[in-house]
Design a protein around this motif. Sequence first.
Motif, PDB file in Angstrom:
ATOM      1  N   GLY A  62       0.806  -1.215   0.000  1.00 25.69           N
ATOM      2  CA  GLY A  62       0.000   0.000   0.000  1.00 25.69           C
ATOM      3  C   GLY A  62       0.833   1.256   0.000  1.00 25.69           C
ATOM      4  N   GLY A  63       0.176   2.370  -0.289  1.00 29.56           N
ATOM      5  CA  GLY A  63       0.865   3.653  -0.267  1.00 29.56           C
ATOM      6  C   GLY A  63      -0.074   4.781  -0.614  1.00 29.56           C
ATOM      7  N   ALA A  64      -1.331   4.639  -0.234  1.00 29.85           N
ATOM      8  CA  ALA A  64      -2.345   5.666  -0.485  1.00 29.85           C
ATOM      9  C   ALA A  64      -2.447   6.001  -1.971  1.00 29.85           C
ATOM     10  N   GLN A  65      -2.263   5.007  -2.819  1.00 26.64           N
ATOM     11  CA  GLN A  65      -2.395   5.230  -4.252  1.00 26.64           C
ATOM     12  C   GLN A  65      -3.842   5.026  -4.671  1.00 26.64           C
ATOM     13  N   THR A  66      -4.176   5.555  -5.780  1.00 28.76           N
ATOM     14  CA  THR A  66      -5.557   5.453  -6.248  1.00 28.76           C
ATOM     15  C   THR A  66      -5.864   4.023  -6.685  1.00 28.76           C
ATOM     16  N   ASN A  67      -7.104   3.630  -6.431  1.00 32.50           N
ATOM     17  CA  ASN A  67      -7.594   2.323  -6.882  1.00 32.50           C
ATOM     18  C   ASN A  67      -6.734   1.162  -6.396  1.00 32.50           C
ATOM     19  N   GLU A  68      -6.241   1.273  -5.174  1.00 33.60           N
ATOM     20  CA  GLU A  68      -5.353   0.225  -4.643  1.00 33.60           C
ATOM     21  C   GLU A  68      -6.035  -1.137  -4.545  1.00 33.60           C
ATOM     22  N   MET A  69      -7.339  -1.118  -4.296  1.00 38.81           N
ATOM     23  CA  MET A  69      -8.039  -2.382  -4.091  1.00 38.81           C
ATOM     24  C   MET A  69      -8.683  -2.916  -5.365  1.00 38.81           C
ATOM     25  N   ASN A  70      -8.402  -2.294  -6.510  1.00 40.78           N
ATOM     26  CA  ASN A  70      -9.046  -2.741  -7.745  1.00 40.78           C
ATOM     27  C   ASN A  70      -8.602  -4.124  -8.193  1.00 40.78           C
ATOM     28  N   PHE A  71      -7.464  -4.567  -7.664  1.00 41.95           N
ATOM     29  CA  PHE A  71      -7.006  -5.910  -8.056  1.00 41.95           C
ATOM     30  C   PHE A  71      -8.011  -6.980  -7.641  1.00 41.95           C
ATOM     31  N   ILE A  72      -8.900  -6.631  -6.688  1.00 41.64           N
ATOM     32  CA  ILE A  72      -9.940  -7.577  -6.279  1.00 41.64           C
ATOM     33  C   ILE A  72     -10.790  -7.976  -7.475  1.00 41.64           C
ATOM     34  N   ASP A  73     -11.040  -6.999  -8.391  1.00 36.73           N
ATOM     35  CA  ASP A  73     -11.859  -7.297  -9.573  1.00 36.73           C
ATOM     36  C   ASP A  73     -11.252  -8.416 -10.399  1.00 36.73           C
ATOM     37  N   VAL A 113     -17.444  -3.547  -4.302  1.00 35.82           N
ATOM     38  CA  VAL A 113     -18.596  -4.451  -4.265  1.00 35.82           C
ATOM     39  C   VAL A 113     -18.239  -5.799  -4.880  1.00 35.82           C
ATOM     40  N   SER A 114     -17.260  -5.790  -5.759  1.00 42.78           N
ATOM     41  CA  SER A 114     -16.859  -7.032  -6.435  1.00 42.78           C
ATOM     42  C   SER A 114     -16.283  -8.062  -5.496  1.00 42.78           C
ATOM     43  N   ILE A 115     -16.070  -7.679  -4.223  1.00 41.53           N
ATOM     44  CA  ILE A 115     -15.583  -8.669  -3.250  1.00 41.53           C
ATOM     45  C   ILE A 115     -16.543  -9.860  -3.179  1.00 41.53           C
ATOM     46  N   GLY A 116     -17.820  -9.578  -3.458  1.00 40.97           N
ATOM     47  CA  GLY A 116     -18.817 -10.642  -3.426  1.00 40.97           C
ATOM     48  C   GLY A 116     -18.807 -11.544  -4.628  1.00 40.97           C
ATOM     49  N   ASN A 117     -17.977 -11.210  -5.630  1.00 39.41           N
ATOM     50  CA  ASN A 117     -17.892 -12.039  -6.839  1.00 39.41           C
ATOM     51  C   ASN A 117     -16.752 -13.042  -6.779  1.00 39.41           C
ATOM     52  N   LEU A 118     -16.058 -13.084  -5.661  1.00 42.85           N
ATOM     53  CA  LEU A 118     -14.974 -14.062  -5.516  1.00 42.85           C
ATOM     54  C   LEU A 118     -15.557 -15.477  -5.499  1.00 42.85           C
ATOM     55  N   SER A 119     -14.676 -16.428  -5.587  1.00 40.25           N
ATOM     56  CA  SER A 119     -15.084 -17.831  -5.693  1.00 40.25           C
ATOM     57  C   SER A 119     -15.974 -18.258  -4.531  1.00 40.25           C
ATOM     58  N   ASP A 120     -17.002 -19.033  -4.859  1.00 41.98           N
ATOM     59  CA  ASP A 120     -17.849 -19.566  -3.785  1.00 41.98           C
ATOM     60  C   ASP A 120     -17.146 -20.696  -3.041  1.00 41.98           C
ATOM     61  N   LYS A 121     -15.950 -21.066  -3.507  1.00 43.26           N
ATOM     62  CA  LYS A 121     -15.120 -22.052  -2.801  1.00 43.26           C
ATOM     63  C   LYS A 121     -14.176 -21.384  -1.805  1.00 43.26           C
ATOM     64  N   LEU A 122     -14.129 -20.046  -1.800  1.00 46.73           N
ATOM     65  CA  LEU A 122     -13.221 -19.327  -0.905  1.00 46.73           C
ATOM     66  C   LEU A 122     -13.593 -19.632   0.548  1.00 46.73           C
ATOM     67  N   SER A 123     -12.652 -20.203   1.299  1.00 50.31           N
ATOM     68  CA  SER A 123     -12.927 -20.561   2.689  1.00 50.31           C
ATOM     69  C   SER A 123     -12.186 -19.668   3.680  1.00 50.31           C
ATOM     70  N   PHE A 124     -11.109 -19.015   3.231  1.00 49.34           N
ATOM     71  CA  PHE A 124     -10.292 -18.205   4.145  1.00 49.34           C
ATOM     72  C   PHE A 124     -10.054 -16.852   3.484  1.00 49.34           C
ATOM     73  N   LEU A 125     -10.596 -15.791   4.108  1.00 49.90           N
ATOM     74  CA  LEU A 125     -10.387 -14.428   3.614  1.00 49.90           C
ATOM     75  C   LEU A 125      -9.891 -13.569   4.762  1.00 49.90           C
ATOM     76  N   ASN A 126      -8.646 -13.096   4.654  1.00 50.23           N
ATOM     77  CA  ASN A 126      -8.038 -12.289   5.716  1.00 50.23           C
ATOM     78  C   ASN A 126      -7.607 -10.950   5.136  1.00 50.23           C
ATOM     79  N   LEU A 127      -8.327  -9.889   5.535  1.00 46.65           N
ATOM     80  CA  LEU A 127      -8.029  -8.528   5.111  1.00 46.65           C
ATOM     81  C   LEU A 127      -7.648  -7.664   6.301  1.00 46.65           C
ATOM     82  N   GLY A 128      -7.286  -8.281   7.413  1.00 47.39           N
ATOM     83  CA  GLY A 128      -7.030  -7.556   8.649  1.00 47.39           C
ATOM     84  C   GLY A 128      -5.793  -6.681   8.598  1.00 47.39           C
TER      85      GLY A 128
END
Length: 1017
Positions: A343-354, A378-393
């Motif tokens: 990270g570094g306060a850059q624009t669209n840092e979380m867009n890789f989620i798409d 919002v695209s976080i909800g489009n990740l795999s329905d097999k995803l069992s471990f999500l850590n964004l802490g």
Amino acid sequence: MKSREPICSSFSPLTSFLFSFLLIYFMTTNTTNATISSSSYDYGNETDHLALLSFKSLITHDPYGALSSWNTSFHFCDWSGVTCGKQHKRVTVLQLTSQGLKGSLSPHVGNLSFLRELSLGNNSLQKTIPHELGRLYRLRVLNLSRNKFSGVIPTNLSGCSNLETLGLGVNELFGSIPKEISFLPKLTMLSLSENRLTGGVPSFLGNITSLELLSLPKNPFGGTIPDTFGHLKSLKELYLGVCNLTGSIPLSIYNLSLLTELSLPSNHLTGSLPLAICSMLPALTGLQLWGNQLTGILPSSISNCSKLTTFDITNNSFSGKLTIDFSKLTDIVSIGLGNNLFGGAQTNEMNFIDSLNNCSKLNYLFLYNCNFEGALPVSIGNLSDKLSFLNLGANRLYGNLPSSIGNLVGLSRLVLSSNKLIGIIPSSIGKLEKLKIALFYENQFSGPIPDAFGNLSGINRLALHSNKLEGVIPLSLGNCYGLELLYLSNNRLSGNIPKQLLQLPSLTIALELSQNNLFGSLPSEVGDLKMLMFLNLSHNNLSGNIPSSLSGCTSLSYLDINHNLFQGMLPQSLSSMRGLVELDLSHNNLSGQIPRFIEGFPLYALNLSFNDFEGEVPVKGVFANASGISVVGNRKLCGGSRELGLPRCKKKEKNKSKRWFIVFVIILFIASTLLVISCVVYVLFKKKRTGQHSQSSTSGRFSKVSYDQLLKATDGFSEDNLIGKGGTSSVYKGVFEHDDRFVAVKVLHLQIRGAHKNFIRECEAWRSTRHRNLLKIITSCSSVDFQGNDFKALVYEFMPNGSLHDWLHSSAHEPGLNLIQRINILIDVASALDYLHNCCVTTIVHCDLKPSNILLDDDMVAHVGDFGLAQFLGTMSDLNSSSGLKGTIGYAPPEYGLGNVMTSSGDVYSFGILLLEVMTGKNPTHNMFNEGHSLYKLVSMTLVDHAVTVTDVVDKDAIIMQSTKADAKKVEECLASILKIGLSCSAYSPAQRMKIENVVNELHHIKDALQNIQVYK
């Protein structure tokens, strides 16, 4: 005498030739002639038969009866695990993996000259690998992995010229890899993982050009990765994790175009990754580089590694914007980017989620502590329905949590903690029916706790503390039938504590409701939490009496209800809560006398301050330790220990002076009589003295004993009775004439500097301490020997099971300590330290805690001994103590080496190392721990590896086999918890080390958790 002539010496040359031809024919032909008995063998067969019998003779334990068929009722080719060739009936395969076999490997196995496969993996075979195996030139597979083989790798394995697979991993081999291994021209798989090999990763391994798999992880090699590995053009898998490697990854490695697995985790590797890494390694399916010191940007070309299934670079220093397009990685299963500097306060840092939306097989996404800043798309909800471990802490995420999170129906663990998320927690969270762990703490969530959490019937741990949540605790949480831990503290919750929550039998670990605005009484249903260990209701507005039903919480170790409005007397029924180690009732309106039953609690902390208690303060148990209790703000209290500074309790005056006079006369008469008797005994005793300065023992109780008594008790201090020898003393086993109990006599070598001081300290410790887990000194001797020399000795109770060191490192104790025995020993030692540090009038620091100073009695109860280096803090002994290193190398804390004063945290460090040794079976001073590698690092690196189980580092004797995956998982979690305690205790900084009283508490919790596993019982 004439020498005996050969049988065929009288035959003609032609006859001799025909005889030899027929003999060879019958030895090499599979005959079915009825005249040849099926139980008779030719020369070669008999050799194989004898070799197998020799193998069986050295197997000392066969729990599953794998060798039960190895008897005369069957031809050896029909024995279990044995395969013979069809033509010659010679043994070609010996396969006995995972049979629980104990013993050693017979060198006669080297006589099985037709053997092509020898597979004995996953047993408990020990001693050395026989060099006779080098005779097996037909051998193609040699698998001795997961045993207890020690010694060096035999150099003459090079004689196995047809060897294709060599597996010696997970043993106790040491030394360096012999160069002769590189002489095996057909070797395709070499596994030497998890041994004690040193001397660096040898460059000559690059000469084995036939290698397809090279696995060397978890060896303390040191050094760098050889550049010669670039010659291994057939190599597909390379594993060099946890090898204490330094330097950069050689560029030649990236020329191995067939490489599918590159695993170099938990080393000290530096440098960056080449920008075209995936063009250079197009077949890559697994890239594991976690736990290194790699820097630079993460190459965007990783987007082209279309075959990747595992990608883990956690715990490095990669930086810059994350530019990987994950949409091409359609087979990816696990992504670990945590603990980097992206990270570094850059624009669209979380867009890789798409770009992750195409990763339909994704199961694990670890983005913890990456310095990401921005809103969750919002695209976080489009990740795999097999995803069992999500850590964004532990990032800098802000804004609302999208309701689309509810689409991730495969989640079992969701970590959003330590961010800046705001708004309400969406009710769609209730769709995550597989969720086991949900960590939302340390954000700024507001609004009510969603009722939808009640849909998560299988959730184990829910942490919502340190937010701005308001409203009432939803009744629906009573539907979370699997809930073990609930943290709701430090919010703005109000209303009553719902009784439905208190009726969850699963709630066994912790219920944390502190620092809210809860009011009303504590429901009587609280008593239904029979297995709960931690209950904190502090800093609320709860009122009424403490319910007597609270006594049903018999497993509670920690109870905190401070800063509430509770009133009335403490119920007598609470006397059943005998597991409490910390109790805080302060800042309430409690009244009446302090119940005497609290004296019997094993408390290390008791806070009764600012209530309305009255009467006399007890003096036993925790009350004897003024530093462990607080009673300030109770104006009507009196008595107690002097350190509390309370007024003396007034005694009721009695006018019956005559009765007191009679009592006085009787006491005076008894005292006078005893004095006369004592004088008579003294005179008689005086006459029997032989000139020694010591007094003899009487009536089975020991006062000071004399030199000649000790001489007789130990048979003249004979070598046969010598049971131990240290730097300043020797210990002998002995027995006194008047008492049949064995004792241990520690004789000080006064000619050695410091021995006299050690004697004084041990005597001081003896007078100052009384605890079941401290080695008891029966008496002492300060006299002269027959030559007139000073003689000093201490007589201890005898410990028949010897020292903990012997149980951990001596082959005499087979099998070794099981898991529960190890935990009990650790609890015993920690309890002794807790007593020394927190319960003695003067804090005592042991200064030399190590396994050889831990002795075990008949019941395997541990006793801490050898107080020769002990310090009494705040006394002249402490002030006059010499600076410099105290204790034993490997166990002494680093600050002692800098000349720092001795503190109780130094003992905690030693305990931490001892705990790691107890659990791993590895001595911290073993030669495998060198060049920056250590026992601490070995364990810490294992715990951060989510792909490797803790059972890989724990001593095999401590592993509990479970019949279900659920129970095995629980055992593994307990093992991890124990190791984490050891790491916390042995932290480099004293301020970061765990308090010993908390250690005792945590170990009890872990033991209880293990004993609750049904299969274990």
